[in-house]
Motif scaffolding. Structure first.
Motif: not given
Ligand SMILES: NC(=O)c1ccc[n+]([C@@H]2O[C@H](COP(=O)([O-])OP(=O)(O)OC[C@H]3O[C@@H](n4cnc5c(N)ncnc54)[C@H](OP(=O)(O)O)[C@@H]3O)[C@@H](O)[C@H]2O)c1
Length: 222
Positions: A10, A17, A51, A55, A79, A82, A132, A152, A154, A156-157, A160
């Motif tokens: 969303a 997001i 995420t 959250d 990875s 944590r 990963v 779902e 966030g 960064t994922l 990727s």
């Molecule tokens: N509105 C919505 O629908 C919605 C849905 C979900 C999340 N969100 C929001 O999104 C935010 C979080 O997003 P985010 O970008 O900070 O985090 P994220 O995408 O949830 O997690 C990213 C982390 O995953 C780990 N990772 C391990 N292997 C990976 C790979 N191959 N590719 C990418 N990531 C990898 C990395 O940390 P390591 O290197 O430590 O492993 C990376 O920093 C939050 O604020 C949440 O509220 C919103």
């Protein structure tokens, strides 16, 4: 082989997001029900560690009628493992797999956290060196019987996964809100594609209003 992957999220009209402070309650009540119906249809739900930290989601089906068997497998891409010891995603409401990178495997297997999670029934998948390896993770999940996976977030994922060609479908709820903030997470962050010619291409296959929100469904063109 890999599961069919549906990215669901969303966002506000300006593509955010979450706010800069991590607040992410964007969907209206009707959309939350749609999301939980989709969770019910999927064999697994996957999120990144960012995420989980922001959250503390449960990732269970609880906003529509459901029984415990309807809860998909929960997958965390983390990875360095944590994931906090008391993270709700590791509770006993559903099964959980945490995907950890090989570089951190040996130390992690010796840690108290590993024993605690293991005793709780959490499983682990090790792949990749520093991060990963998402392709191996998708293969593993498919071998484990996961045919339909809901991604779902966030930000960064999401990037990727699309960069690796692993997303098949995108369902996005656009809420009639504008939040701004240059540090606020957008639908896709990561390093981005350098030129438009490399952008992932999509085909709009459905669009409808749901309460105050707009829902768009896209197929990802391969
Ligand atoms: N509105 C919505 O629908 C919605 C849905 C979900 C999340 N969100 C929001 O999104 C935010 C979080 O997003 P985010 O970008 O900070 O985090 P994220 O995408 O949830 O997690 C990213 C982390 O995953 C780990 N990772 C391990 N292997 C990976 C790979 N191959 N590719 C990418 N990531 C990898 C990395 O940390 P390591 O290197 O430590 O492993 C990376 O920093 C939050 O604020 C949440 O509220 C919103």
């Amino acid at each position: 082989m890999k599961p069919y992957v549906i990215l669901n999220a969303a966002m506000t009209l300006d593509g955010k997001i979450a706010t800069e402070n991590g607040s992410s309650n964007i969907s209206g009540e009707e959309d939350l029900k749609r999301v939980h119906e989709l969770r019910k249809e999927c064999d697994a739900i996957m999120v990144g560690i960012g995420t989980v930290m922001a959250d503390d989601p449960r990732l269970t089906v609880h906003k529509v009628d459901a029984n415990p068997d309807d809860n998909p497998l929960r997958v965390v891409v983390d990875s360095k493992c944590r994931t906090p010891i008391d993270a709700r995603i590791t509770n006993e409401d559903a099964k959980t797999v945490i995907a950890v990178a090989n570089e951190y495997k040996d130390d992690f297997l010796k840690s108290e956290k590993y024993q605690t999670f293991k005793n709780r029934g959490v499983k682990f998948f090790f792949s990749g060196s520093e991060h990963v390896d998402l392709v191996s993770l998708m293969n593993y999940l498919h071998e484990e019987g996961i045919e339909k996976l809901m991604l779902e977030g966030g930000a960064t994922l999401n990037f990727s996964m699309i960069k690796s060609g692993l997303i098949d479908e995108i369902r996005i709820c656009i809420a009639p809100m504008v939040v701004g903030g240059e540090k606020a997470k957008t639908f896709f962050d990561g390093e981005g594609f350098p030129v438009m010619d490399l952008a992932a291409r999509l085909e709009l296959v459905d669009s409808y209003s749901l309460g105050k929100d707009l829902i768009l469904t896209y197929k990802v063109l391969k």
